[in-house]
Write an enzyme that holds these catalytic residues in place. Structure first.
Site: not given
Ligand SMILES: Cc1cc2nc3c(=O)[nH]c(=O)nc-3n(C[C@H](O)[C@H](O)[C@H](O)COP(=O)(O)OP(=O)(O)OC[C@H]3O[C@@H](n4cnc5c(N)ncnc54)[C@H](O)[C@@H]3O)c2cc1C
Length: 594
Positions: A439
């Site tokens: 989220e």
């Molecule tokens: C168990 C689980 C359930 C989920 N359920 C859903 C769902 O129902 N629907 C859905 O759509 N998604 C879902 N997700 C996805 C989840 O919302 C994302 O994993 C989350 O938004 C982070 O995206 P990412 O994993 O690509 O991490 P990334 O975006 O790659 O981020 C990696 C790190 O970099 C940081 N970062 C990235 N961009 C920036 C920035 N601009 N400035 C500063 N820091 C930054 C982040 O804070 C994080 O610490 C789920 C994930 C999991 C693991």
């Protein structure tokens, strides 16, 4: 041990800390009868203790499984879901014209804490359905509402939220799922989504997916995203279920925690494209999605509170039983329960105080969202809208950070047994970990707080809140009650730190954004600690005023004092981290990239 909903703490937080009583008295809740609040929470607590909590471990051990293209949940899950919806729990705050009970969101928020405490993997499913209901009710066409809304409100069907793709996580604007216009006014979707919570399951006959995708002629980035409703099964004109739609779970993740919640890879378009219906306008999907995400963010914050409460209850019970050492100054044979040791008391008080602060922040967010939707006067609605928007990232990130910290302390209280799965303390720690990631990660929430919420209207919403917090500090000081210790002084310092840090950030947001961004996370912590500390002090004062209503009021004073003197006291250091830390963070390339 099972979970017991802390009804007295919840009522104090809801009515006094979060301001629901005042909002009811001001007429913002219309004809809502506050007398029913306790009864609803007690009934929810009973269901949670008796039905949901016993399934928590089973779900953790069994997990969800994908076989032959279908996802099955853990034993007992489908039946329990039916019982839960039959008891009306899915429809608590749903719109009355679609079969909902129309109760305040704040009541549903308290219930969400209860479901999350008892069984967070179970509660996650309706949490997303609630977000789907909000988005559809706010942005859907009448046709879509008539077909889908009542079934989502009752829980007969569940909802999902599908944003994430392998290359599009925090950066939602980079998503590539493709939508094509069909001749009949519907759309066809092609693409792959990852990490979709309850993307498939066996608990309901249909699943209503809310999918973000891009039309061929859409502009780049978030301005070119549209929101679509994609049912698992198409719905015939007579409301019966029709053909299977071209959206399938093609994978399921093996995770650190929330094992019972299926996290699916969803594939659309293997067979001509998933039939989809536009929600809102083309290319304006992000606005619709924000309705869903804000709702879900508060819900995830409440997951943090629920897990923290459960971890606290488990640790407290263990600390009363486990015997090691002797209380200082006690002689004779035998050992005492570890709860006599000051360091164990410290851990337990920290768990309880952090949980209470996060609870009130989440409830206050829900009350603000209620008033924004229900109050008659436009100025009251506008102020509540700004307050709700301001508090949402704090509710999400502060509460889930606390969920993690408290679950970790829960393991520590158990000693070695905390690291062993049998005690259950480890599951809370594993389950809590995702809450600060999904989220919108807590880093992204902190940036939202600072750039959009503090940055809006030159900080007006923050400074309005600071005025209220200063009044709370004055009331604590005016009480002249020695039981508060240095609470007034510590909270005054914290409010001052938050005010100075806010002003400093406001100056830097435009002129040196990287300096401001470097302090986003400590700023949110400073915000949550200051707000939480003042809220606990307000609750302590209210408990005194309420006489016997909340039992021995002095325990709430002790809790507020503990928070002020051991948590809020860190505010000046957080202020310095925000202001002085920027150079070191932005100079980090010499360390990280050399
Ligand atoms: C168990 C689980 C359930 C989920 N359920 C859903 C769902 O129902 N629907 C859905 O759509 N998604 C879902 N997700 C996805 C989840 O919302 C994302 O994993 C989350 O938004 C982070 O995206 P990412 O994993 O690509 O991490 P990334 O975006 O790659 O981020 C990696 C790190 O970099 C940081 N970062 C990235 N961009 C920036 C920035 N601009 N400035 C500063 N820091 C930054 C982040 O804070 C994080 O610490 C789920 C994930 C999991 C693991």
């Amino acid at each position: 041990m099972t979970y017991r909903a802390p009804i007295s703490d919840m009522l104090l937080a809801l009515n006094h800390g979060a301001g629901m009583k005042a909002a009811v008295e001001a007429g913002h809740y219309g004809d809502y009868d506050p007398e029913i609040t306790a009864a609803v929470l007690e009934e929810a607590g009973r269901f949670a203790s008796e039905v949901l909590a016993p399934l928590d471990r089973i779900g953790d051990q069994h997990g969800a499984k994908l076989e032959d293209g279908r996802v099955t949940t853990a034993p007992g899950w489908p039946d329990t879901y039916q019982r839960w919806t039959a008891a009306g729990w899915n429809s608590v705050s749903g719109p009355e014209n679609f079969g909902g009970q129309g109760l305040p969101l704040a009541i549903n928020a308290a219930c969400t804490e209860i479901w999350s405490a008892a069984n967070v993997a179970f509660g996650l499913c309706p949490l997303l359905t609630l977000s789907a209901i909000e988005a559809l009710a706010a942005h859907g066409s009448d046709d879509l509402k008539n077909i889908y809304l009542a079934k989502l409100v009752s829980g007969e069907w569940t909802g999902t939220m599908q944003l994430t793709e392998p290359q599009a996580g925090s950066d939602v604007g980079s998503l590539r799922s493709r939508a094509e216009r069909a001749a009949d006014g519907s759309y066809r979707i092609f693409g792959t989504k990852i990490f979709i919570t309850y993307g498939d399951h066996d608990m309901t006959g249909n699943i209503v997916h809310f999918v973000l995708a891009r039309l061929p002629d859409a502009p780049d980035g978030t301005k070119g995203i549209s929101l679509f409703l994609v049912p698992k099964f198409l719905v015939n004109a007579d409301s019966s279920l029709g053909a299977r739609n071209d959206i399938h779970a093609s994978g399921i993740e093996h995770k650190l925690g929330i094992h019972a919640s299926p996290t699916c890879t969803m594939t659309m378009g293997d067979d001509g494209g998933a039939v989809a219906f536009l929600v809102g306008e083309e290319n304006r999907g992000m606005q619709c999605m924000f309705t869903m995400m804000n709702q879900a963010r508060l819900g995830v914050g409440l997951e943090g509170v629920g897990i923290a409460e459960r971890a606290y209850q488990r640790a407290l019970a263990y600390a009363r039983e486990r015997k090691q050492g002797r209380a200082v100054g006690k002689s004779g044979d035998g050992m005492d329960a570890i709860i006599v040791h000051p360091d164990v008391k410290r851990m337990l008080m920290q768990m309880r105080a952090l949980t209470a602060a996060a609870r009130t922040i989440c409830y206050a967010t829900a009350v603000a969202l209620d008033v924004a939707a229900r109050a008659r006067a436009p100025d009251v609605r506008a102020a509540a809208t700004a307050r709700g928007a301001l508090l949402t990232p704090v509710a999400k990130a502060f509460s889930t950070d606390i969920g993690n910290e408290v679950a970790s302390l829960g393991i520590q209280v158990h000693g070695g047994m905390g690291f062993i799965e049998e005690t259950g303390a480890a599951q809370h720690y594993r389950d809590a970990r995702i809450t600060s990631i999904y989220e919108g990660t807590n880093g992204i929430q902190s940036i939202d707080l600072m750039t959009r919420k503090l940055g809006a209207d030159r900080g007006a919403a923050v400074f309005a809140l600071l005025d209220e917090l200063s009044q709370t500090v004055q009331r604590v000081e005016a009480s002249n009650d020695p039981a508060f210790g240095t609470t007034g002084m510590r909270l005054r310092e914290a409010v001052g730190s938050l005010e100075r840090a806010s002003k400093w950030l406001l100056q830097r947001l435009a002129s040196s954004p990287n300096d401001a961004l470097a302090g986003a996370t400590p700023y949110l912590r400073l915000f949550g600690s200051t707000l939480g500390g003042c809220k606990l002090a307000e609750e302590a004062l209210a408990a005194y005023d309420a006489g016997e209503e909340f039992g021995d009021a002095s325990r709430y004073v002790t809790l507020a004092r503990f928070f002020a003197e051991t948590v809020a006291v860190q505010a000046p250091a957080l202020e310095r981290t925000v202001i002085d830390g920027a150079d070191a963070v932005n100079g980090a390339d010499s360390v990280l990239l050399s």
